[in-house]
Design an enzyme around this catalytic site. Structure first.
Site: not given
Ligand code: ADP
Length: 583
Positions: A264, A396, A472, A570
């Protein structure tokens, strides 16, 4: 941005393949044919060129004065003319190549950027990078004492570069049998005993089976043995993610260069700006509030009464010692901290919390929980274990239990950003930031019914640092729970900013942390592997760094939004200008 930096520094060299070749020390160079060293040869031709030019000009002047025709030349003049052309050709050949190539190999706007933009970016970069580590140029700040510098160790090759894998006839047979389905793809590693070869064969078989090319997904340059049985099954290559560095992040008096793996655009630059603002304001402080990984199995009884019996047993302080002895047998590092239960009818959810040293701890806590379940079966034979994980853990998935109780490391991190820094580095005002934080991160998130999402983009920084350091990435879900607070302090002149993150799940041993690239990033942060002093110190430091980087990211993005710069930046750095329809 990096592209800009390269192109503005030396646009041609960045694209010139001939220079690349010269990196090879053993390669034969054209200059090797010269009888003198290159610099001496250059000096000789320079001297020759200017001497003959001087001689010829003085002869020319003489001829004009004496009215001698120009075409009548003496022997010395002939020699001088030959020497002039010889030295001119040599010098043009030597110094003119770069110029000619700069015209021929001029980078296209497609690859790099337009000149206007380049200039603009150059200014921007100069501003950004005017900070000679660690302080900014525009604002004075007292340099904090730096830790003694370790000597720089020469770069180490992580693993030998091997020639590109060439498939043999025997490999061809195996590929055919994988394609035919007679050899299972998953068995290649154990059958061949060579992980790299297994990956190459699997990859080729996959391409034939699917009819799709994997070119672009690299196979070479990765240690496939290191992931066997631990990180990834049935590999066919690896995905490359660039790693950028934000920092130095001045946290608890120490400087950290924070590695961020991301695609990004803007993210690293923005976090870097936040780090700069924090540094110029004297640094941030981060405190670890809790450190305990959780696992919550679900068990079922015939009646709710029996489920309640077990709940009372587990929560009775008199039983804790026995349970912790049973639990702690599973590991040198796992230490039971507590058990919190929830009942749903006849079903009981037991949330075990334990410290896990430098490991993130999921395996460790699961092993301890299994020990306790086996132990409980004696006193509660009617207990039916439905699953080692009953989602009350909660792993998660966004869940209030993690937001309220914490999971992994709970950290709070704060800084007081000077009003001057807010104006000059963040290009906004304390007042605007406080107002935006109230309306966006607090009220806006409440309106959206957020769960742990009272922040601008904690998930961005958490994911990037997680990927770089071998965490993770799926645990980004709860690890990004964060509430960002902003308040005007010191009579409204300065900004108090904090991030509170109750469930940062990180480790510095186990999982992906031991892989070469990830462990290099942990090494950069000084938290590689198990802490030699205090077990758990490395993973706890890493959690505080994650929070510190999030603080920097929050500051910078909130400022960009407050100053109305977000869309502009951006569009500039995060938007592809390529025509993808032609790809
Ligand atoms: P996780 O529990 O995070 O899934 P693993 O169980 O795969 O991680 O890795 C932890 C392993 O590392 C355990 O076998 C543990 O004994 C070992 N280990 C070595 N040093 C440490 C340490 N300082 N902290 C935690 N674990 C350690």
């Amino acid at each position: 941005m990096e592209a800009t930096r390269l192109s503005s520094a030396k646009p041609v060299n960045a694209l010139k393949p001939t220079k690349e070749l010269s990196l090879d020390e053993d390669a034969t160079k054209a200059s090797d044919a010269l009888p003198l060293p290159l610099h001496l040869t250059n000096a000789v031709f320079f001297t020759l060129f200017f001497s003959v030019v001087y001689f010829l000009l003085s002869r020319w002047r003489e001829k004009i004065r004496t009215s001698t025709p120009l075409h009548v030349v003496t022997f010395s003049e002939i020699v001088a003319i030959i020497a002039f052309f010889a030295s001119f050709i040599y010098l043009l050949g030597f110094f003119g190549i770069d110029f000619v190539q700069s015209l021929v190999f001029r980078p296209t706007p497609d690859v790099w950027i337009s000149e206007d933009e380049e200039e603009e970016n150059e200014v921007l970069l100069r501003k950004e990078d005017a900070r000679k580590v660690p302080c900014g140029q525009a604002l004075d700040c007292a340099l904090p004492p730096l830790p003694p510098q370790a000597p720089i160790v020469a770069a180490q090759k992580v693993f030998d570069e091997k020639p590109v894998t060439v498939l043999t006839e025997e490999d061809e047979e195996i590929i055919k049998s994988v394609v035919a389905g007679t050899t299972p793809s998953y068995s290649l590693e154990s059958k061949l005993g060579d992980c790299k070869r297994a990956a190459a064969i699997r990859r080729e078989a996959l391409q034939r089976l699917t009819g799709k090319s994997l070119s672009g997904l690299p196979l070479e340059g990765f240690d496939y043995e290191s992931i066997l049985g631990q990180c990834c099954e049935m590999p066919v290559g690896y995905v490359q993610i660039p790693v950028g560095i934000a920092g130095p992040l001045l946290l608890n008096g120490k400087e950290f260069s924070v590695p961020m793996a991301t695609t990004e655009g803007c993210l690293v630059a923005s976090t870097n700006r936040g780090c700069k603002a924090i540094h110029l304001s004297g640094g941030a402080t981060s405190v670890l509030l809790k450190d305990g990984m959780t696992r919550a199995p679900v068990v079922r009884f015939g009646t709710a009464k029996r489920a309640a019996d077990l709940k009372l047993y587990l929560e009775d302080p008199n039983n804790f010692e026995t349970l912790s002895i049973v639990f702690n047998r599973s590991s040198r590092f796992g230490r039971l901290q507590g058990i919190k239960c929830a009942i749903a009818g006849k079903n009981l959810y037991m949330r075990f919390t334990c410290s896990t040293g430098d490991a993130m701890g999921m395996n460790m806590v699961s092993k301890g929980v299994q020990n306790v379940l086996d132990f409980l079966q004696t006193d509660f034979p009617d207990m039916d274990v439905l699953g080692i994980s009953g989602n009350f853990c909660s792993d998660k998935k966004p869940a209030a239990v993690n937001w309220i109780e914490g999971r992994g490391k709970s950290v709070v991190c704060e800084a007081i950003i000077k009003g001057d820094v807010v104006r000059k580095v963040l290009k906004t005002s304390v007042e605007s930031l406080v107002e935006l934080n109230m309306l966006k991160n607090l009220t806006g998130s409440a309106m959206a019914g957020a769960l742990g999402g009272f922040n601008a983009h904690a998930g961005n920084i958490v994911s990037a640092v997680f990927i770089a350091t071998g965490q993770d990435p799926a645990q980004n879900v709860e690890s990004s729970h964060c509430i960002t607070m902003m308040e005007a302090v010191n009579d409204g002149n300065d900004l108090h900013v904090s991030v509170t993150m109750p469930s940062i799940e990180v480790g510095t041993v186990g999982g992906g942390t031991q892989l070469a690239s990830q462990s290099a990033c942990l090494n950069l942060l000084g938290v590689k592997g198990a802490s030699k002093e205090v077990p758990g110190a490395n993973s706890r430091t890493l959690a505080t760094i994650v929070a510190g980087a999030v603080l920097a990211g929050e500051l910078s993005l909130m400022s960009a939004i407050a100053a109305g710069q977000l869309v502009k930046s951006h569009m500039k750095y995060n938007r592809s200008s390529k025509d993808v329809s032609k790809a």
